[in-house]
Design a protein around this motif. Structure first.
Motif, short mmCIF file in Angstrom:
data_model
loop_
_atom_site.label_atom_id
_atom_site.label_comp_id
_atom_site.label_asym_id
_atom_site.label_seq_id
_atom_site.Cartn_x
_atom_site.Cartn_y
_atom_site.Cartn_z
N UNK A 219 -26.46 6.42 39.46
CA UNK A 219 -25.47 5.41 39.06
C UNK A 219 -25.98 4.59 37.88
N UNK A 220 -25.06 3.99 37.14
CA UNK A 220 -25.42 3.04 36.10
C UNK A 220 -25.96 1.79 36.78
N UNK A 221 -27.13 1.35 36.34
CA UNK A 221 -27.81 0.25 37.02
C UNK A 221 -27.75 -1.03 36.18
N UNK A 246 -17.01 2.28 41.96
CA UNK A 246 -17.57 2.43 40.62
C UNK A 246 -18.94 3.10 40.68
N UNK A 247 -19.30 3.73 39.60
CA UNK A 247 -20.60 4.37 39.47
C UNK A 247 -21.64 3.36 38.96
N UNK A 248 -21.70 2.20 39.65
CA UNK A 248 -22.54 1.09 39.20
C UNK A 248 -23.23 0.43 40.40
N UNK A 249 -24.49 0.06 40.20
CA UNK A 249 -25.23 -0.78 41.13
C UNK A 249 -25.63 -2.07 40.40
N UNK A 250 -25.82 -3.15 41.17
CA UNK A 250 -26.35 -4.39 40.60
C UNK A 250 -27.71 -4.68 41.23
N UNK A 251 -28.72 -4.90 40.38
CA UNK A 251 -30.07 -5.22 40.82
C UNK A 251 -30.38 -6.66 40.40
N UNK A 252 -30.82 -7.49 41.35
CA UNK A 252 -31.05 -8.92 41.09
C UNK A 252 -32.53 -9.25 41.26
N UNK A 253 -33.10 -9.89 40.23
CA UNK A 253 -34.49 -10.35 40.24
C UNK A 253 -34.48 -11.85 39.96
N UNK A 272 -22.50 -3.57 50.19
CA UNK A 272 -22.39 -3.87 48.76
C UNK A 272 -23.50 -3.15 48.01
N UNK A 273 -23.18 -2.65 46.84
CA UNK A 273 -24.18 -1.94 46.05
C UNK A 273 -24.98 -2.94 45.19
N UNK A 274 -25.63 -3.88 45.92
CA UNK A 274 -26.41 -4.94 45.27
C UNK A 274 -27.79 -4.96 45.91
N UNK A 275 -28.83 -4.89 45.09
CA UNK A 275 -30.21 -4.84 45.58
C UNK A 275 -30.94 -6.09 45.08
N UNK A 276 -31.57 -6.81 46.00
CA UNK A 276 -32.27 -8.06 45.66
C UNK A 276 -33.78 -7.86 45.75
N UNK A 353 -14.06 -4.79 32.88
CA UNK A 353 -15.16 -4.34 32.01
C UNK A 353 -16.10 -3.40 32.76
N UNK A 354 -16.37 -3.69 34.03
CA UNK A 354 -17.24 -2.83 34.82
C UNK A 354 -16.64 -1.45 35.03
#
Length: 395
Positions: A219-221, A246-253, A272-276, A353-354
């Motif tokens: 996926x688009x990261x 969507x072909x998208x993940x969200x990575x949070x730092x 949710x495709x969200x990684x913390x 936009x996403x």
């Protein structure tokens, strides 16, 4: 005389854009022949407690990378209670004021603003001692406080801060501003005040940031890295995102006041495709970024004068930017073809936009990375900016 002092509320080992920005300024001045010293509080940010190695100390003097650091006492706090935050700021400011009055300091001093109370006591003490004061304005306060809803317009507090703002602009020998909007604002008050545009350009260009074995099938990261505070609005943002199809993940730092809310939300919405990840050291973060694709740069609301330094930082790493903050940052992203712009607070537009980004594919994003990286090397060059400032007697 090549001695110069910098006064800042943040400095490494503290993390974040503010600390990194001041360290870069100090190191670049040193590289250009200046003898640099820095005064800052004992390290305590972002957790609001003293770092273990500084506990029980009233002041510490140390030398790191040829920079002399004087760290003074502070009552640390990151409480959401505004009065505790004021007490924290006042504790360092009062110690700083008397230190500046009675200690020997260089003729030239750079004062970071905001916070306004810190810059006020610094400018006042330095003005009394007839120093050359270079005010480095990164954000407009109290304007930003009004726009963020943490201050009421025309209140007593607002009027006091307006007085402080005008005082420090007036007494400064000249001013560095991170945006054209800040310069316009200062000139609206003091038309003849000499100002220099000083962008928060990074001091790194990492050409091989992309992983060697880049997997186009993944996926688009998308990623966010930075402070998780009120101004960024990351907690509200993740509640509004629709990544399900969507072909998208969200990575949070990152770390900050909204961290616990974000973690609680993600625990309750595990699909949710969200990684913390939390806060990482800069080198470790850059290693993690090798597998990622697009940088998300949000602001909760449009803040006049503010240009997030992340725009330049991620461009120097070759990352396209999805900018969601309004203001001058929009112009910079659009004029330099750095990625995508969505009007601030327009979550519907953000999800549209996403969807568009999801259809682009990772190969095209890789081509964007190469173009953006080359553009940033030429146009967002900190060494060239510093050279121009020195040639124009800005220091």
């Amino acid at each position: 005389m090549n001695d110069i002092l910098i006064i800042s509320n943040y400095y490494p080992p503290e993390k974040g854009a503010a600390a990194n920005r001041i360290e870069q300024l100090a190191l670049k001045l040193n590289q250009n022949g200046y003898v640099v010293s820095v005064i800052s509080p004992l390290p305590n940010y972002p957790k609001g407690e003293l770092f273990p190695e500084y506990k029980g100390r009233f002041s510490v003097t140390e030398k790191i990378q040829n920079i002399t650091l004087k760290r003074l006492w502070i009552y640390p706090s990151n409480s959401s209670n505004i009065f505790k935050r004021i007490i924290s700021t006042f504790s360092f400011s009062s110690v700083l004021f008397f230190y500046l009055l009675f200690a020997k300091t260089p003729k030239k001093v750079i004062v970071q603003s905001p916070p306004l109370l810190l810059s006020f006591v610094s400018v006042l003490a330095l003005w009394i001692k007839r120093k050359k004061i270079i005010l480095n304005v990164s954000d407009l306060w109290p304007t930003a406080a009004i726009e963020l809803g943490v201050l009421t317009k025309n209140s007593i507090s607002h009027k006091i801060l307006l007085f402080i703002e005008r005082f420090i602009y007036n007494k400064a020998t000249h001013i560095f501003a991170q945006s054209d909007e800040i310069i316009d604002h200062i000139h609206s008050i003091f038309p003849k005040k000499k100002c220099f545009l000083y962008r928060n350009y990074p001091d790194h260009f990492i050409e091989n940031i992309t992983a060697k074995n880049y997997n186009l099938a993944e996926p688009i990261k998308l990623f966010y890295a930075g402070l998780l505070g009120v101004a960024q609005g990351v907690f509200e943002l993740i509640q509004q995102l629709d990544l399900e199809n969507l072909n998208i993940e969200l990575h949070i730092f990152g770390d900050g006041a909204e961290k616990d809310q974000i973690l609680n939300y993600l625990n309750e919405h595990s699909k949710q495709k969200i990684i913390f990840y939390g806060m990482l050291e800069r080198d470790v973060l850059h290693e993690k970024l090798r597998d990622l694709d697009i940088a998300l740069v949000p602001l909760k609301t449009r803040i006049y004068g503010s240009v997030p330094s992340k725009i330049f930082e991620y461009s120097a790493l070759g990352f396209p930017v999805l900018y969601f903050g309004g203001g001058e940052g929009e112009i910079i992203v659009e004029e330099n073809n750095l990625g995508w712009v969505v009007p601030v607070e327009d979550f519907k537009g953000l999800n549209i936009a996403l969807k568009q980004i999801s259809k682009i594919g990772k190969l095209e994003i890789q081509n964007m990375k190469k173009t953006i990286f080359e553009h940033a090397k030429t146009n967002f060059n900190l060494n060239q900016q510093m050279k121009n400032l020195i040639e124009n007697n800005a220091f």
